[in-house]
Scaffold this active site. Structure first.
Site, PDB file in Angstrom:
ATOM      1  CE  LYS A  38      -6.915  -4.859  13.998  1.00 28.66           C
ATOM      2  NZ  LYS A  38      -6.201  -6.012  14.591  1.00 28.66           N
ATOM      3  CE1 TYR A 264      15.268  11.750  -6.306  1.00 30.39           C
ATOM      4  CE2 TYR A 264      13.178  10.736  -5.708  1.00 30.39           C
ATOM      5  CZ  TYR A 264      14.048  11.811  -5.682  1.00 30.39           C
ATOM      6  OH  TYR A 264      13.678  12.954  -5.012  1.00 30.39           O
TER       7      TYR A 264
END
Length: 371
Positions: A38, A264
């Protein structure tokens, strides 16, 4: 292994083979093996991993959702595939691709039986999930009679397996809880088998269960994280080899003067003259914004370079002061030496979260020795 020239995730099928054989060596004769693929095979490539597991003679594969099973069928995977968390809206797709649904509630069982009868199916394989304490999905043990009553009213479906899931099999401090789960599963499954009058497969052990509870293997075991190189235990990890290695390169080097900032919102302000490297890798690639500002590191020429400033969407910066490197040099984020476990620890996470987060835009490269 080849040197990275861009951000790549290397998928080592030799490591997968080693892990599969090690886990198989822990099983009693006749016990079947289900490989869990999965979430893109835990962040790698489910198509590649499933094909290799099929070559290695895994008895079953498991996915979470129908769409994951459909992808494997489209790639020609023939092995039986258990869908662990199917939704009723996908019953038609599940049957069309010969996928086998986990049935985990009375309503779902009623609906799948109705669907199967409407489509004139005969003995279509389903898997009954028993909730023994995980409390996510699954029939309550006291609903066993109701399961048997519904199954006795139809020939459209047949129980292929009965299974449960352990909540803390890696934590031996909670051994009593796990043993209680296993005892409840044994009792519930035995009651259901008696009522069904036939013998489905039974399975309850995940990777840590395989390693810690060898007497509870029943008919089959399921392994996910162990196949990808993590045994939830330092001793067992010595026998397993991480399949995925995340690499990148140095895009640009900057010489930052004391007092200057990087990235940033002034996420890093140099307290001394600092040399930094920018990498083409960011939170859109799976490097969580919990990293940066000193949390997390990469390895360049065998030396650790801490992540600094705020992680950007497509880039991150590291401190390479004291590391002799050039633009274009290879960077290892995690792999077989500095593992995803170690990488995860710096933000109080786990290897599962780290490896499954790697974005599908990161190029996958398959590594396998041919003999």
């Amino acid at each position: 292994m080849p040197k990275a020239t861009e951000t790549t995730l290397e998928i080592d099928l030799n490591a997968l083979t080693q892990n599969f054989k090690y886990l198989k060596s822990k099983l009693k004769p006749g016990v079947k093996f289900m490989g869990v693929v999965k979430a893109f095979a835990y962040g790698s490539d489910s198509r590649v991993i499933a094909k290799k597991l099929e070559q290695l003679s895994a008895d079953y594969l498991a996915v979470a959702y129908a769409s994951e099973g459909i992808l494997l069928r489209d790639e020609g995977i023939q092995a039986p595939i258990l869908v662990l968390h199917p939704q009723t809206v996908n019953f038609d797709k599940i049957v069309a691709r010969c996928l086998e649904p986990s049935i985990y509630s009375p309503l779902m069982l009623q609906r799948f039986i109705a669907f199967a009868e409407a489509n004139q199916l005969k003995d279509y394989p389903i898997h009954i999930k028993i909730n023994t304490g995980m409390n996510r999905i699954g029939f309550a043990p006291n609903e066993v009679q109701a399961i048997a009553d519904l199954m006795g009213s139809t020939t459209a479906v047949k129980v292929k397996s009965i299974f449960s899931h352990l909540a803390a099999s890696e934590d031996m401090g909670n051994k009593a809880f796990t043993e209680k789960q296993l005892a409840l599963f044994q009792e519930s499954s035995e009651r259901l088998i008696k009522l069904l009058c036939y013998q489905p497969l039974r399975h309850s052990l995940n990777t840590s269960g395989i390693l810690n509870y060898p007497n509870a293997q029943f008919d089959m075991v399921r392994s996910g994280i162990g196949l990808y190189g993590f045994g939830n235990d330092a001793i067992e990890n010595q026998h397993l080899k991480p399949v995925a290695t995340l690499k990148s390169i140095v895009s640009q080097i900057h010489h930052i003067k004391k007092g200057e900032s990087v990235g940033y919102n002034f996420g890093f302000v140099a307290t001394n003259d600092t040399k930094t490297a920018t990498l083409p890798l960011g939170h859109a690639d799976g490097i969580n914004r919990s990293y940066g500002k000193g949390k997390g590191f990469v390895t360049i020429h065998g030396k650790r370079a801490p992540m600094i400033g705020n992680i950007c969407m497509d880039m991150l910066m590291v401190d390479i002061s004291g590391i002799d490197c050039e633009e274009g040099d290879e960077v290892v984020v995690f792999g077989q030496k500095n593992t995803a476990d170690e990488f995860a620890e710096t933000i109080n996470s786990i290897s599962y979260e780290i490896i499954t987060a790697i974005s599908q835009r990161v190029k996958r490269i398959v590594i396998e020795d041919k003999f």
